[in-house]
Design a protein around this motif. Structure first.
Motif, PDB file in Angstrom:
ATOM      1  N   ILE A  38      -1.148  -3.417  -9.868  1.00  0.00           N
ATOM      2  CA  ILE A  38      -0.170  -2.564  -9.195  1.00  0.00           C
ATOM      3  C   ILE A  38       0.336  -3.293  -7.961  1.00  0.00           C
ATOM      4  O   ILE A  38      -0.452  -3.807  -7.170  1.00  0.00           O
ATOM      5  N   GLU A  39       1.642  -3.330  -7.814  1.00  0.00           N
ATOM      6  CA  GLU A  39       2.238  -3.958  -6.635  1.00  0.00           C
ATOM      7  C   GLU A  39       2.356  -2.919  -5.518  1.00  0.00           C
ATOM      8  O   GLU A  39       2.764  -1.783  -5.760  1.00  0.00           O
ATOM      9  N   THR A  40       1.997  -3.315  -4.321  1.00  0.00           N
ATOM     10  CA  THR A  40       2.092  -2.406  -3.184  1.00  0.00           C
ATOM     11  C   THR A  40       2.492  -3.180  -1.941  1.00  0.00           C
ATOM     12  O   THR A  40       2.330  -4.402  -1.881  1.00  0.00           O
ATOM     13  N   THR A 174      -1.636   0.979   6.273  1.00  0.00           N
ATOM     14  CA  THR A 174      -1.357   1.918   5.204  1.00  0.00           C
ATOM     15  C   THR A 174      -0.522   1.187   4.158  1.00  0.00           C
ATOM     16  O   THR A 174       0.083   0.150   4.451  1.00  0.00           O
ATOM     17  N   CYS A 175      -0.516   1.687   2.955  1.00  0.00           N
ATOM     18  CA  CYS A 175       0.262   1.020   1.905  1.00  0.00           C
ATOM     19  C   CYS A 175       1.039   2.060   1.115  1.00  0.00           C
ATOM     20  O   CYS A 175       0.866   3.273   1.287  1.00  0.00           O
ATOM     21  N   THR A 176       1.891   1.583   0.240  1.00  0.00           N
ATOM     22  CA  THR A 176       2.775   2.463  -0.514  1.00  0.00           C
ATOM     23  C   THR A 176       2.028   3.269  -1.578  1.00  0.00           C
ATOM     24  O   THR A 176       2.630   4.117  -2.236  1.00  0.00           O
ATOM     25  N   ALA A 182       2.142   9.257   5.120  1.00  0.00           N
ATOM     26  CA  ALA A 182       1.205   8.549   5.992  1.00  0.00           C
ATOM     27  C   ALA A 182       1.908   7.694   7.043  1.00  0.00           C
ATOM     28  O   ALA A 182       1.604   7.783   8.232  1.00  0.00           O
ATOM     29  N   LEU A 183       2.843   6.860   6.616  1.00  0.00           N
ATOM     30  CA  LEU A 183       3.492   5.935   7.541  1.00  0.00           C
ATOM     31  C   LEU A 183       4.206   6.699   8.653  1.00  0.00           C
ATOM     32  O   LEU A 183       4.074   6.365   9.845  1.00  0.00           O
ATOM     33  N   ASN A 198       3.240  -7.915   0.993  1.00  0.00           N
ATOM     34  CA  ASN A 198       3.165  -7.475  -0.394  1.00  0.00           C
ATOM     35  C   ASN A 198       1.796  -7.846  -0.950  1.00  0.00           C
ATOM     36  O   ASN A 198       1.256  -8.911  -0.657  1.00  0.00           O
ATOM     37  N   LYS A 199       1.210  -6.956  -1.739  1.00  0.00           N
ATOM     38  CA  LYS A 199      -0.145  -7.155  -2.255  1.00  0.00           C
ATOM     39  C   LYS A 199      -0.217  -6.672  -3.691  1.00  0.00           C
ATOM     40  O   LYS A 199       0.354  -5.637  -4.039  1.00  0.00           O
TER      41      LYS A 199
END
Length: 205
Positions: A38-40, A174-176, A182-183, A198-199
């Motif tokens: 999964i890209e986040t 925080t991430c997507t 959250a953000l 990007n992770k």
């Protein structure tokens, strides 16, 4: 919210309490499981002074905030999974009981749980081992308690608790995959974004 685990060595362990009485503390035997990538996008935020805003708890709810002293592994795993399952929190699920104990039962790491009507409603974890750079390592609510106004109050209490030790700065990531609110909530509380990465995460299907 979650912080990538980077457990440091050389810190004194707190007193270890046996894990029993709350769920199954033992790590399940390794089973081959299908996974997907999964890209986040991870956003890192910080603040360099305590905010003037303090959020009061919703008046219609019976809320209590408790500092968990030497959390048992089973209770911590319950909180971590109950809050993080829908947001793909997986890092600490991969740790053995001993590894997890080394991460949470150590000087400078503190866990606080919010209760609503006697039920666990959410928790936060503060990592203040680095006196210059304190982290709000984990923060979130159980799904049943979303939309009640608890999150803003709990974040306010987390920030106040973190600043009590007077760090030079307070950080959170925080991430997507986290809550879409959250953000914005972190920014309302005074956190300012300073980096995005990007992770790719590998998660169970």
């Amino acid at each position: 919210s979650k912080q990538t685990d980077d457990t440091e060595s050389g810190h004194h362990m707190k007193r270890k309490i046996p894990s029993s009485g709350f769920g199954n503390a033992k790590k399940p035997a390794s089973v081959k499981q299908e996974t997907q990538d999964i890209e986040t996008t991870v956003t890192y935020l910080s603040m360099d002074h305590p905010p003037s805003l303090r959020v009061m708890p919703p008046a219609n709810l019976k809320l209590a905030l408790m500092h968990v002293l030497d959390p048992t592994i089973s209770y911590y795993r319950y909180l971590y999974d109950a809050v993080g399952a829908e947001h793909h929190w997986i890092e600490r699920k991969l740790l053995s009981d001993d590894q997890l104990a080394a991460a949470i039962n150590v000087d400078g790491v503190d866990v606080y749980v919010a209760y609503c009507g006697g039920n666990p409603a959410g928790y936060f974890e503060i990592d203040a081992r680095d006196t210059e750079k304190c982290w709000l390592a984990y923060f979130g609510l159980l799904p049943e308690f979303h939309g009640l106004g608890i999150g803003k109050w709990l974040l306010s209490e987390a920030v106040r608790t973190a600043w009590a030790d007077k760090p030079e700065s307070l950080h959170v990531e925080t991430c997507t995959l986290d809550s879409p609110h959250a953000l914005g909530l972190y920014q309302q509380m005074g956190f300012i974004p300073y980096e995005r990465r990007n992770k790719t995460m590998t998660v169970p299907v």
